[in-house]
Design an enzyme around this catalytic site. Structure first.
Site, PDB file in Angstrom:
ATOM      1  N   CYS A  66       0.810  -1.046   0.285  1.00  0.00           N
ATOM      2  CA  CYS A  66       0.150  -0.041  -0.507  1.00  0.00           C
ATOM      3  C   CYS A  66       0.822   0.837   0.399  1.00  0.00           C
ATOM      4  O   CYS A  66       1.852   1.287   0.711  1.00  0.00           O
ATOM      5  CB  CYS A  66      -0.983   0.200   1.425  1.00  0.00           C
ATOM      6  SG  CYS A  66      -1.874   1.269   1.552  1.00  0.00           S
ATOM      7  N   GLU A 152      -6.980   3.203  -4.530  1.00  0.00           N
ATOM      8  CA  GLU A 152      -8.435   3.468  -3.669  1.00  0.00           C
ATOM      9  C   GLU A 152      -9.619   4.860  -3.775  1.00  0.00           C
ATOM     10  O   GLU A 152      -8.884   5.640  -3.649  1.00  0.00           O
ATOM     11  CB  GLU A 152      -7.549   3.810  -2.266  1.00  0.00           C
ATOM     12  CG  GLU A 152      -8.366   2.706  -1.257  1.00  0.00           C
ATOM     13  CD  GLU A 152      -7.416   3.015   0.396  1.00  0.00           C
ATOM     14  OE1 GLU A 152      -6.094   3.274   0.310  1.00  0.00           O
ATOM     15  OE2 GLU A 152      -7.934   2.630   1.401  1.00  0.00           O
ATOM     16  N   GLU A 158      -9.822  13.388   2.211  1.00  0.00           N
ATOM     17  CA  GLU A 158      -8.185  13.329   2.376  1.00  0.00           C
ATOM     18  C   GLU A 158      -7.376  13.056   0.156  1.00  0.00           C
ATOM     19  O   GLU A 158      -6.368  13.209  -0.207  1.00  0.00           O
ATOM     20  CB  GLU A 158      -7.872  12.214   2.119  1.00  0.00           C
ATOM     21  CG  GLU A 158      -7.742  11.989   4.379  1.00  0.00           C
ATOM     22  CD  GLU A 158      -8.154  10.220   4.293  1.00  0.00           C
ATOM     23  OE1 GLU A 158      -6.844   9.415   4.405  1.00  0.00           O
ATOM     24  OE2 GLU A 158      -8.612  10.045   4.632  1.00  0.00           O
ATOM     25  N   ASP A 185     -12.675   0.787   0.546  1.00  0.00           N
ATOM     26  CA  ASP A 185     -12.248   0.718   1.853  1.00  0.00           C
ATOM     27  C   ASP A 185     -13.571   0.867   2.855  1.00  0.00           C
ATOM     28  O   ASP A 185     -14.501   2.070   2.136  1.00  0.00           O
ATOM     29  CB  ASP A 185     -11.368   2.184   2.289  1.00  0.00           C
ATOM     30  CG  ASP A 185     -10.787   2.219   3.779  1.00  0.00           C
ATOM     31  OD1 ASP A 185     -11.620   1.539   4.641  1.00  0.00           O
ATOM     32  OD2 ASP A 185      -9.425   1.969   3.518  1.00  0.00           O
ATOM     33  N   PHE A 187     -14.263   2.684   5.756  1.00  0.00           N
ATOM     34  CA  PHE A 187     -13.910   3.719   6.419  1.00  0.00           C
ATOM     35  C   PHE A 187     -14.391   4.614   5.837  1.00  0.00           C
ATOM     36  O   PHE A 187     -15.165   5.197   5.424  1.00  0.00           O
ATOM     37  CB  PHE A 187     -12.995   3.805   6.996  1.00  0.00           C
ATOM     38  CG  PHE A 187     -12.913   5.123   7.576  1.00  0.00           C
ATOM     39  CD1 PHE A 187     -12.901   5.303   8.552  1.00  0.00           C
ATOM     40  CD2 PHE A 187     -11.456   6.093   6.075  1.00  0.00           C
ATOM     41  CE1 PHE A 187     -12.611   6.894   9.077  1.00  0.00           C
ATOM     42  CE2 PHE A 187     -11.605   7.246   7.431  1.00  0.00           C
ATOM     43  CZ  PHE A 187     -12.008   7.809   8.288  1.00  0.00           C
ATOM     44  N   ARG A 217     -11.928   4.024  12.580  1.00  0.00           N
ATOM     45  CA  ARG A 217     -10.846   3.295  12.263  1.00  0.00           C
ATOM     46  C   ARG A 217      -9.782   2.697  13.934  1.00  0.00           C
ATOM     47  O   ARG A 217      -9.461   2.467  13.657  1.00  0.00           O
ATOM     48  CB  ARG A 217      -9.656   4.511  11.519  1.00  0.00           C
ATOM     49  CG  ARG A 217      -9.971   5.451  10.860  1.00  0.00           C
ATOM     50  CD  ARG A 217      -9.059   5.707  10.000  1.00  0.00           C
ATOM     51  NE  ARG A 217      -8.742   4.849   8.585  1.00  0.00           N
ATOM     52  CZ  ARG A 217      -8.278   5.428   7.757  1.00  0.00           C
ATOM     53  NH1 ARG A 217      -7.410   6.281   7.395  1.00  0.00           N
ATOM     54  NH2 ARG A 217      -8.213   5.018   6.805  1.00  0.00           N
ATOM     55  N   GLU A 246      -7.482  -2.435   8.571  1.00  0.00           N
ATOM     56  CA  GLU A 246      -6.824  -1.267   8.493  1.00  0.00           C
ATOM     57  C   GLU A 246      -7.119  -0.227  10.087  1.00  0.00           C
ATOM     58  O   GLU A 246      -7.698   1.111   9.558  1.00  0.00           O
ATOM     59  CB  GLU A 246      -6.814  -0.131   7.545  1.00  0.00           C
ATOM     60  CG  GLU A 246      -5.685   0.440   7.301  1.00  0.00           C
ATOM     61  CD  GLU A 246      -5.397   1.734   4.957  1.00  0.00           C
ATOM     62  OE1 GLU A 246      -4.990   2.078   5.150  1.00  0.00           O
ATOM     63  OE2 GLU A 246      -6.813   1.649   5.146  1.00  0.00           O
TER      64      GLU A 246
END
Ligand code: MN
Length: 287
Positions: A66, A152, A158, A185, A187, A217, A246
């Protein structure tokens, strides 16, 4: 059965790490996969990479990789020299992974992380076009090294380019290589998508890698993410890939700073015991 993994940075304060102890740790905890920092792998010597792969094979641990590309490697940058640096870096990583048998590279590999559009800019199309042109060049290195590039989908705070699964599917279709895949993902899905099952169905055959984490998370099982719905959707699309948790609980260091962990969520918790518990929980909803 999907292999279940965990990201090493659950246990670290820094992004760079010696991954050998984590191979043993996750094997002892019962995981199938350890996800590591692809940048670190790219900077290792061939001998160090061979040694890590041999260790992982010996413990029957698969590796996934990653990275969130930093600004100087931004595949969507206006400056061509920056884009070229990014393409070269992805080639280095793909080559390094190829030495270790190939596999899945995931993360923000299509632009940079974290990133937002410049003030006053509302049209992301030029960034999309530049990213896509860069990725079409870089993907050849994935094809040559038995590597899959998984884009991703992350939340708006982000990154700005791929915030929904639909956007990522359009992107990988435009790349036009079987080595370009979508990565989701939970989250991030929780922030951007209407429904978890719908996002997973939208990915369908394009889904190449899957991260799991709670809304806060924490390890799976602590929050309000609908795991039963997610397990069912993954089975419905016939997803055979890895499911990698994660969690991030510790403030401080590069990891706490970059992930924005501003309170200690690990108080009173034994990280190893929590990982083992989350693994059992995950095997439960993935059955
Ligand atoms: Mn993730």
């Amino acid at each position: 059965m999907n292999r279940i993994g965990i990201y090493y940075a659950y246990w670290t304060h820094d992004w760079d790490a010696d991954f050998h102890p984590f191979v043993d740790k996750v094997a002892d905890l019962g995981f199938d996969v350890l996800e590591v920092n692809a940048g670190t792998i790219g900077n290792m010597t061939s001998e160090q990479r061979r040694s890590l792969k041999a260790h992982a094979d010996d413990r029957n641990i698969g590796l996934s990789y990653c990275v969130g590309l930093t600004k100087q490697y931004d595949l969507a940058a206006e400056d061509k020299s920056v884009r070229d640096n990014g393409i070269a870096f992805l080639r280095t990583i793909a080559g390094a992974m190829g030495e270790m048998g190939g596999g899945n590279l995931g993360g923000i590999i299509y632009s940079s992380w974290p990133a937002t559009l410049p003030a006053g800019v509302t049209d992301k199309r030029p960034y999309w076009d530049r990213s896509l042109a860069s990725m079409k060049e870089a993907i050849k290195a994935a094809e040559d090294n038995n590597v899959f590039f998984n884009m991703e989908v992350v939340n708006r705070f982000e990154q700005y380019l791929l915030n929904t699964c639909a956007e990522a599917v359009a992107y990988v279709k435009a790349v036009g290589s079987p080595h370009a895949k979508v990565m989701l993902d939970t989250f991030h899905i929780n922030i951007e998508e209407d429904f978890f099952s719908e996002a997973i169905q939208t990915a369908g055959e394009h889904l190449g890698h899957f991260h799991i984490g709670e809304n806060n998370r924490m390890p799976p099982g602590y929050g309000h993410i609908p795991w039963t719905e997610i397990g069912a959707a993954l089975r419905q699309i016939g997803y055979k890939g890895d499911v990698v948790m994660e969690p991030f609980l510790m403030p401080g260091g590069e990891v706490g700073r970059d992930i924005k962990v501003f309170r200690d969520m690990s108080v009173g918790l034994d990280l190893d015991a929590e990982a083992a518990k989350a693994l059992q929980f995950t095997r439960g909803f993935m059955k």
